[in-house]
Design a protein around this motif. Structure first.
Motif, PDB file in Angstrom:
ATOM      1  N   GLY A 202       0.810  -1.213   0.000  1.00  0.00           N
ATOM      2  CA  GLY A 202       0.000   0.000   0.000  1.00  0.00           C
ATOM      3  C   GLY A 202       0.840   1.258   0.000  1.00  0.00           C
ATOM      4  O   GLY A 202       0.476   2.265  -0.606  1.00  0.00           O
ATOM      5  N   LYS A 203       1.961   1.219   0.674  1.00  0.00           N
ATOM      6  CA  LYS A 203       2.855   2.372   0.772  1.00  0.00           C
ATOM      7  C   LYS A 203       4.282   1.900   0.512  1.00  0.00           C
ATOM      8  O   LYS A 203       4.662   0.796   0.924  1.00  0.00           O
ATOM      9  CB  LYS A 203       2.760   2.996   2.167  1.00  0.00           C
ATOM     10  CG  LYS A 203       1.381   3.556   2.501  1.00  0.00           C
ATOM     11  CD  LYS A 203       1.343   4.119   3.925  1.00  0.00           C
ATOM     12  CE  LYS A 203      -0.020   4.711   4.253  1.00  0.00           C
ATOM     13  NZ  LYS A 203      -0.087   5.228   5.636  1.00  0.00           N
ATOM     14  N   PRO A 204       5.089   2.712  -0.148  1.00  0.00           N
ATOM     15  CA  PRO A 204       6.463   2.288  -0.471  1.00  0.00           C
ATOM     16  C   PRO A 204       7.264   1.824   0.736  1.00  0.00           C
ATOM     17  O   PRO A 204       8.031   0.869   0.640  1.00  0.00           O
ATOM     18  CB  PRO A 204       7.075   3.548  -1.096  1.00  0.00           C
ATOM     19  CG  PRO A 204       5.917   4.291  -1.672  1.00  0.00           C
ATOM     20  CD  PRO A 204       4.784   4.039  -0.732  1.00  0.00           C
ATOM     21  N   GLU A 205       7.057   2.477   1.882  1.00  0.00           N
ATOM     22  CA  GLU A 205       7.834   2.122   3.068  1.00  0.00           C
ATOM     23  C   GLU A 205       7.442   0.761   3.641  1.00  0.00           C
ATOM     24  O   GLU A 205       8.117   0.224   4.531  1.00  0.00           O
ATOM     25  CB  GLU A 205       7.689   3.191   4.146  1.00  0.00           C
ATOM     26  CG  GLU A 205       6.286   3.440   4.646  1.00  0.00           C
ATOM     27  CD  GLU A 205       5.564   4.538   3.870  1.00  0.00           C
ATOM     28  OE1 GLU A 205       4.623   5.127   4.420  1.00  0.00           O
ATOM     29  OE2 GLU A 205       5.952   4.801   2.700  1.00  0.00           O
ATOM     30  N   SER A 275      10.942  -3.168  -5.106  1.00  0.00           N
ATOM     31  CA  SER A 275      10.267  -4.379  -4.617  1.00  0.00           C
ATOM     32  C   SER A 275      11.188  -5.591  -4.695  1.00  0.00           C
ATOM     33  O   SER A 275      11.153  -6.467  -3.818  1.00  0.00           O
ATOM     34  CB  SER A 275       8.988  -4.622  -5.416  1.00  0.00           C
ATOM     35  OG  SER A 275       7.993  -3.670  -5.076  1.00  0.00           O
ATOM     36  N   ILE A 276      12.001  -5.658  -5.735  1.00  0.00           N
ATOM     37  CA  ILE A 276      12.977  -6.751  -5.832  1.00  0.00           C
ATOM     38  C   ILE A 276      13.965  -6.653  -4.669  1.00  0.00           C
ATOM     39  O   ILE A 276      14.284  -7.650  -4.010  1.00  0.00           O
ATOM     40  CB  ILE A 276      13.718  -6.702  -7.181  1.00  0.00           C
ATOM     41  CG1 ILE A 276      12.740  -6.898  -8.335  1.00  0.00           C
ATOM     42  CG2 ILE A 276      14.807  -7.773  -7.223  1.00  0.00           C
ATOM     43  CD1 ILE A 276      13.349  -6.679  -9.706  1.00  0.00           C
ATOM     44  N   GLY A 296      -4.464   3.511   3.321  1.00  0.00           N
ATOM     45  CA  GLY A 296      -3.712   3.113   2.140  1.00  0.00           C
ATOM     46  C   GLY A 296      -2.608   2.132   2.463  1.00  0.00           C
ATOM     47  O   GLY A 296      -1.982   1.576   1.558  1.00  0.00           O
ATOM     48  N   GLY A 297      -2.370   1.890   3.748  1.00  0.00           N
ATOM     49  CA  GLY A 297      -1.358   0.943   4.180  1.00  0.00           C
ATOM     50  C   GLY A 297      -1.971  -0.269   4.836  1.00  0.00           C
ATOM     51  O   GLY A 297      -3.152  -0.581   4.629  1.00  0.00           O
ATOM     52  N   HIS A 298      -1.164  -0.956   5.623  1.00  0.00           N
ATOM     53  CA  HIS A 298      -1.621  -2.174   6.280  1.00  0.00           C
ATOM     54  C   HIS A 298      -1.232  -2.176   7.747  1.00  0.00           C
ATOM     55  O   HIS A 298      -0.309  -1.491   8.171  1.00  0.00           O
ATOM     56  CB  HIS A 298      -1.003  -3.412   5.610  1.00  0.00           C
ATOM     57  CG  HIS A 298      -1.430  -3.630   4.205  1.00  0.00           C
ATOM     58  ND1 HIS A 298      -0.781  -3.043   3.132  1.00  0.00           N
ATOM     59  CD2 HIS A 298      -2.460  -4.365   3.686  1.00  0.00           C
ATOM     60  CE1 HIS A 298      -1.387  -3.417   2.007  1.00  0.00           C
ATOM     61  NE2 HIS A 298      -2.400  -4.220   2.321  1.00  0.00           N
ATOM     62  N   VAL A 299      -1.945  -2.988   8.517  1.00  0.00           N
ATOM     63  CA  VAL A 299      -1.562  -3.296   9.889  1.00  0.00           C
ATOM     64  C   VAL A 299      -1.193  -4.779   9.900  1.00  0.00           C
ATOM     65  O   VAL A 299      -1.873  -5.610   9.283  1.00  0.00           O
ATOM     66  CB  VAL A 299      -2.695  -2.984  10.891  1.00  0.00           C
ATOM     67  CG1 VAL A 299      -3.960  -3.730  10.553  1.00  0.00           C
ATOM     68  CG2 VAL A 299      -2.242  -3.260  12.304  1.00  0.00           C
ATOM     69  N   PHE A 300      -0.102  -5.104  10.566  1.00  0.00           N
ATOM     70  CA  PHE A 300       0.459  -6.454  10.519  1.00  0.00           C
ATOM     71  C   PHE A 300       0.248  -7.173  11.846  1.00  0.00           C
ATOM     72  O   PHE A 300       0.163  -6.550  12.903  1.00  0.00           O
ATOM     73  CB  PHE A 300       1.946  -6.391  10.185  1.00  0.00           C
ATOM     74  CG  PHE A 300       2.236  -5.757   8.853  1.00  0.00           C
ATOM     75  CD1 PHE A 300       2.356  -6.543   7.724  1.00  0.00           C
ATOM     76  CD2 PHE A 300       2.369  -4.373   8.729  1.00  0.00           C
ATOM     77  CE1 PHE A 300       2.606  -5.974   6.485  1.00  0.00           C
ATOM     78  CE2 PHE A 300       2.625  -3.794   7.500  1.00  0.00           C
ATOM     79  CZ  PHE A 300       2.739  -4.590   6.370  1.00  0.00           C
ATOM     80  N   ALA A 301       0.210  -8.497  11.769  1.00  0.00           N
ATOM     81  CA  ALA A 301       0.002  -9.306  12.972  1.00  0.00           C
ATOM     82  C   ALA A 301       0.783 -10.608  12.846  1.00  0.00           C
ATOM     83  O   ALA A 301       0.996 -11.121  11.738  1.00  0.00           O
ATOM     84  CB  ALA A 301      -1.482  -9.606  13.164  1.00  0.00           C
TER      85      ALA A 301
END
Length: 324
Positions: A202-205, A275-276, A296-301
């Motif tokens: 979702g986001k480059p970072e 991405s590579i 636009g990003g994600h939350v991780f678990a």
């Protein structure tokens, strides 16, 4: 002493010389015949006389012979550059020579955005009117997203080869500097996983984090369950434009990571160098799950329990937006 007749003759000759020189100057510095701005191509290896003939044919100058003569008198008669140049309306012969002797070559570019699938790369190349010839859909993942310069009239296949050479070079360089103990064991596997990271980021970072998550799932033998791998066989990487059907989630093919363990058979898009690099240097994380966070990003678990709580929050956000 010079006779009166001699003086008159000398004066006439002097006037003629002055008039001739004035005409020479006017033909060089005076306004040219070109009615509106025009692009002009100087072929590789073309001589001044050949270029002068082309300039006259295009209506940029009045006389090729006069241009060549004046160029040798006033401009040195050399130094013209190959390339495409923009000639302004009514440019003098002097200005024309200055332009085609300069480094002000027109730069044309075709851009492949990060994550553009190959079917759209082919469509983009075919839509550029300055390029020539046909080009087939390239192998997925073979093109490095970037902006590529091209010349007017250049074959599309030649431009595509530059795009593919850039990908080969980038993949080789990044693979040589990869981190140790990666789950991907070949450059081809890295390219496939990078294509999923490209589509899911979702986001480059987030790239390295997403790469770390999918690397963890591969190590544990878990299904990757990446939605873009469901969509690829349906649209070849284009937007689906609707929700994924249950039958599509359950489909058995070489791409659907909901029904197969491991990587798809081929890339699902053309991934960026970033991405590579993320796949070859994934984040050190124990994350196994991710869901959109509404920004636009994600939350991780790292556990299913945490993930389910995050999914509940995401559905609450969507209900508040009126999307459910």
């Amino acid at each position: 002493m010079m006779s009166r007749r001699g003086c008159v003759l000398a004066a006439v000759l002097a006037a003629a010389v002055l008039l001739g020189f004035a005409s020479l100057l006017n033909g060089w510095f005076g306004s040219g015949p070109l009615a509106k701005d025009q692009d002009f191509i100087v072929p590789n290896g073309a001589s001044l006389s050949v270029v002068a003939d082309r300039l006259e044919e295009k209506g940029i100058i009045r006389s090729s012979r006069g241009f060549a003569l004046r160029a040798r008198v006033f401009g040195g008669g050399g130094g013209i550059k190959a390339g495409e140049f923009r000639i302004p309306a009514h440019a003098s012969a002097s200005k024309v020579l200055s332009i085609i002797s300069s480094e002000n070559v027109i730069r044309r570019f075709v851009t492949v955005p990060e994550g553009m699938p190959s079917i759209m790369v082919q469509e983009r190349l075919m839509a550029v009117p300055q390029l020539t010839g046909e080009v087939a859909i390239p192998d997925e993942g073979s093109v490095l997203p970037d902006s590529y310069a091209f010349e007017n009239g250049e074959p599309r296949q030649t431009v595509l080869r530059r795009m593919q050479a850039a990908m080969n070079r980038t993949l080789k360089e990044l693979w040589a500097e990869r981190a140790p103990d990666l789950i991907v064991k070949t450059p081809e596997q890295a390219l496939i996983l990078a294509s999923i990271v490209e589509k899911e980021t979702g986001k480059p970072e987030e790239r390295r984090m997403v790469a770390g998550l999918y690397s963890n799932r591969l190590k544990k033998g878990m299904l990757l369950q990446a939605d873009p791998t469901i969509i690829y066989p349906i649209t070849k990487g284009k937007r689906l434009g609707r929700r994924i059907l249950q039958s599509e989630i359950q489909a058995m093919n070489d791409y659907n990571t909901y029904t197969m363990v491991g990587l798809p058979k081929h890339p699902i898009t053309n991934p960026s160098g970033a991405s590579i690099e993320a796949v070859l240097h994934p984040a050190d994380t124990d994350a196994l799950y991710m869901v959109a966070d509404g920004t636009g990003g994600h939350v991780f678990a790292s556990t299913l329990e945490q993930h389910n709580a995050n999914v509940a929050k995401w559905f609450a956000i969507r209900r508040a937006r009126g999307e459910l």
